[in-house]
Motif scaffolding. Structure first.
Motif, PDB file in Angstrom:
ATOM      1  N   ALA A 220       0.478  13.713  -4.359  1.00 18.84           N
ATOM      2  CA  ALA A 220       1.592  13.956  -3.446  1.00 18.84           C
ATOM      3  C   ALA A 220       1.645  15.420  -3.038  1.00 18.84           C
ATOM      4  O   ALA A 220       1.409  16.310  -3.850  1.00 18.84           O
ATOM      5  N   LYS A 221       1.930  15.639  -1.770  1.00 16.72           N
ATOM      6  CA  LYS A 221       2.000  17.009  -1.252  1.00 16.72           C
ATOM      7  C   LYS A 221       3.167  17.730  -1.899  1.00 16.72           C
ATOM      8  O   LYS A 221       4.290  17.248  -1.893  1.00 16.72           O
ATOM      9  N   LYS A 222       2.883  18.875  -2.460  1.00 19.39           N
ATOM     10  CA  LYS A 222       3.932  19.635  -3.130  1.00 19.39           C
ATOM     11  C   LYS A 222       4.684  20.467  -2.105  1.00 19.39           C
ATOM     12  O   LYS A 222       4.107  21.259  -1.376  1.00 19.39           O
TER      13      LYS A 222
ATOM     14  N   GLN B  16       0.813  -1.212   0.000  1.00 18.78           N
ATOM     15  CA  GLN B  16       0.000   0.000   0.000  1.00 18.78           C
ATOM     16  C   GLN B  16       0.851   1.268   0.000  1.00 18.78           C
ATOM     17  O   GLN B  16       0.423   2.308  -0.480  1.00 18.78           O
ATOM     18  N   LYS B  17       2.054   1.167   0.541  1.00 14.52           N
ATOM     19  CA  LYS B  17       2.923   2.336   0.636  1.00 14.52           C
ATOM     20  C   LYS B  17       3.970   2.387  -0.482  1.00 14.52           C
ATOM     21  O   LYS B  17       4.791   3.307  -0.525  1.00 14.52           O
ATOM     22  N   SER B  18       3.973   1.413  -1.365  1.00 16.41           N
ATOM     23  CA  SER B  18       5.018   1.342  -2.394  1.00 16.41           C
ATOM     24  C   SER B  18       4.851   2.439  -3.436  1.00 16.41           C
ATOM     25  O   SER B  18       3.746   2.835  -3.794  1.00 16.41           O
ATOM     26  N   GLY B  19       5.978   2.923  -3.915  1.00 18.45           N
ATOM     27  CA  GLY B  19       5.984   3.947  -4.966  1.00 18.45           C
ATOM     28  C   GLY B  19       7.391   4.069  -5.501  1.00 18.45           C
ATOM     29  O   GLY B  19       8.245   3.224  -5.267  1.00 18.45           O
ATOM     30  N   SER B  20       7.649   5.134  -6.245  1.00 17.38           N
ATOM     31  CA  SER B  20       8.998   5.404  -6.750  1.00 17.38           C
ATOM     32  C   SER B  20       9.546   6.632  -6.042  1.00 17.38           C
ATOM     33  O   SER B  20       8.784   7.536  -5.673  1.00 17.38           O
ATOM     34  N   PHE B  21      10.851   6.651  -5.847  1.00 17.78           N
ATOM     35  CA  PHE B  21      11.476   7.739  -5.094  1.00 17.78           C
ATOM     36  C   PHE B  21      11.506   9.014  -5.931  1.00 17.78           C
ATOM     37  O   PHE B  21      12.127   9.062  -6.983  1.00 17.78           O
ATOM     38  N   GLU B  22      10.801  10.023  -5.462  1.00 20.20           N
ATOM     39  CA  GLU B  22      10.777  11.334  -6.108  1.00 20.20           C
ATOM     40  C   GLU B  22      11.135  12.376  -5.051  1.00 20.20           C
ATOM     41  O   GLU B  22      10.290  12.737  -4.223  1.00 20.20           O
ATOM     42  N   PRO B  23      12.382  12.863  -5.038  1.00 15.86           N
ATOM     43  CA  PRO B  23      12.818  13.804  -3.992  1.00 15.86           C
ATOM     44  C   PRO B  23      11.930  15.040  -3.867  1.00 15.86           C
ATOM     45  O   PRO B  23      11.756  15.568  -2.770  1.00 15.86           O
ATOM     46  N   ASP B  24      11.340  15.492  -4.979  1.00 15.56           N
ATOM     47  CA  ASP B  24      10.519  16.714  -4.946  1.00 15.56           C
ATOM     48  C   ASP B  24       9.265  16.559  -4.088  1.00 15.56           C
ATOM     49  O   ASP B  24       8.636  17.548  -3.708  1.00 15.56           O
ATOM     50  N   LYS B  25       8.872  15.317  -3.797  1.00 16.59           N
ATOM     51  CA  LYS B  25       7.671  15.106  -2.978  1.00 16.59           C
ATOM     52  C   LYS B  25       7.921  15.403  -1.502  1.00 16.59           C
ATOM     53  O   LYS B  25       6.987  15.592  -0.741  1.00 16.59           O
ATOM     54  N   PHE B  26       9.191  15.426  -1.119  1.00 15.52           N
ATOM     55  CA  PHE B  26       9.515  15.539   0.296  1.00 15.52           C
ATOM     56  C   PHE B  26       9.797  16.986   0.682  1.00 15.52           C
ATOM     57  O   PHE B  26      10.435  17.732  -0.056  1.00 15.52           O
ATOM     58  N   GLU B  27       9.304  17.342   1.849  1.00 17.20           N
ATOM     59  CA  GLU B  27       9.517  18.680   2.382  1.00 17.20           C
ATOM     60  C   GLU B  27      10.264  18.578   3.701  1.00 17.20           C
ATOM     61  O   GLU B  27       9.977  17.701   4.521  1.00 17.20           O
ATOM     62  N   ASP B  28      11.232  19.462   3.897  1.00 12.64           N
ATOM     63  CA  ASP B  28      11.940  19.520   5.170  1.00 12.64           C
ATOM     64  C   ASP B  28      11.009  20.198   6.175  1.00 12.64           C
ATOM     65  O   ASP B  28      10.962  21.423   6.276  1.00 12.64           O
ATOM     66  N   GLN B  29      10.261  19.394   6.912  1.00 12.47           N
ATOM     67  CA  GLN B  29       9.222  19.929   7.787  1.00 12.47           C
ATOM     68  C   GLN B  29       9.799  20.753   8.930  1.00 12.47           C
ATOM     69  O   GLN B  29       9.184  21.731   9.361  1.00 12.47           O
ATOM     70  N   TYR B  30      10.967  20.366   9.413  1.00 11.89           N
ATOM     71  CA  TYR B  30      11.573  21.143  10.493  1.00 11.89           C
ATOM     72  C   TYR B  30      12.009  22.515   9.982  1.00 11.89           C
ATOM     73  O   TYR B  30      11.821  23.533  10.658  1.00 11.89           O
ATOM     74  N   GLU B  31      12.567  22.558   8.771  1.00 13.02           N
ATOM     75  CA  GLU B  31      12.967  23.841   8.175  1.00 13.02           C
ATOM     76  C   GLU B  31      11.748  24.748   7.979  1.00 13.02           C
ATOM     77  O   GLU B  31      11.789  25.952   8.247  1.00 13.02           O
TER      78      GLU B  31
END
Length: 307
Positions: A268-270, A202-217
């Motif tokens: 995916a969250k932008k 259910q959680k499988s996908g392809s790695f796309e760095p742009d989907k990730f946000e530095d939440q602490y930053e």
């Protein structure tokens, strides 16, 4: 504009040589950083190099390197003596061997660099080396001296250039037995594995760095903007933790949580605009524009505020 190179020299494969430059492939300069301040005055804290015994400040020209033999006993080593033992890899990356990418243990990877021809000459030789590595589907292994230390460097084609990754030496990698020997041998049942596989599917996908946000930053930027605007800082409510003792029950709940009732696939969250625009987020574009139109000048630097 490309940053300054960390190293310049030659890349050599047997008798084929070309001048190259090495550039850092990553940067953390856009991350929020803090200065240390004197709480009473708001002034920055300054660090000085002082003699440990006398407490007197020591100018840079009087500072030398020393290797500690025992307490309060050192052997001094001069810059000239270090230059005398300079290795060939100080000026030349000699390709020693070619290996499969899968042969390199990820624990040995340190940091990536970009390698490109230096100047207008040597592009032909560089292309021969790059395309040969690409054609053979190998990684070239050599040595390079950075910051007075010799490093192993693994080079592979990337676009029109090469990516060089510094590697650790074996003595720098800790033995996992020191950490893993006390892990208990546990028999995992087929039912547990089936449920866990279902969660993975259910959680499988392809790695796309742009989907990730530095939440602490992002949280740091919001905090600074709120303090800048004089707004009160209120702690956020943290989600309550659920204490599930039964592992099988935890797996079942996890499957239900990931599936959900008629859960629609969400895009995916932008992430917020990163890198070049990160510092711009500390003051809204509208705020800057309004201040400039009103005064014809850039907005003044805000005064220090306490929380």
């Amino acid at each position: 504009m490309a940053p300054r190179s960390n190293w310049k020299g030659f890349l050599r494969l047997s008798l084929v040589t070309c001048p190259v430059a090495l550039y850092p492939a990553t940067s953390e300069s856009e991350k929020i950083s803090f200065n240390q301040l004197n709480r009473a005055t708001g002034h920055r804290i300054k660090y000085v190099k002082v003699d440990a015994d006398t407490g007197d400040e020591v100018p840079n020209e009087d500072i030398v390197k020393g290797y500690q033999l025992e307490k309060d006993q050192f052997i001094e080593v001069t810059k000239e003596e270090l230059e005398e033992i300079a290795l060939e890899s100080t000026r030349t990356i000699e390709i020693d061997e070619f290996v499969d990418r899968s042969d390199i243990d990820p624990r040995y990877l340190i940091r990536p660099y970009y390698l490109r021809p230096d100047g207008k000459v040597g592009h032909d030789a560089f292309a021969v080396i790059r395309d040969t590595i690409r054609e053979m589907d190998k990684v070239a292994i050599g040595r390079v001296v950075l910051t007075n230390r010799e490093h192993i460097i693994a080079m592979e084609p990337l676009s029109k250039g090469l990516m060089g990754t510094l590697l650790r030496y074996p003595y720098e990698v800790r033995d996992p037995k020191e950490y893993f020997d006390e892990i208990q041998d546990v028999k995992v049942t087929k039912d547990m594995l089936d449920l866990a596989r279902h969660i993975v599917d259910q959680k499988s996908g392809s790695f796309e760095p742009d989907k990730f946000e530095d939440q602490y930053e992002t949280a740091l930027i919001d905090l600074i903007n709120q303090k800048r605007a004089g707004k009160p800082i209120t702690p956020k409510e943290r989600p309550a933790s659920t204490n599930v003792v039964d592992l099988m029950e935890a797996l079942r709940r996890s499957v239900g949580k990931e599936a959900g009732p008629a859960k629609a696939a969400k895009p995916a969250k932008k992430p917020r605009k990163a890198a070049a625009g990160q510092k711009e987020m500390l003051m809204s574009i509208e705020g800057k524009k309004a201040a400039k139109e009103a005064t014809g000048k850039k907005p003044a630097k805000p005064q220090r505020k306490s929380a």
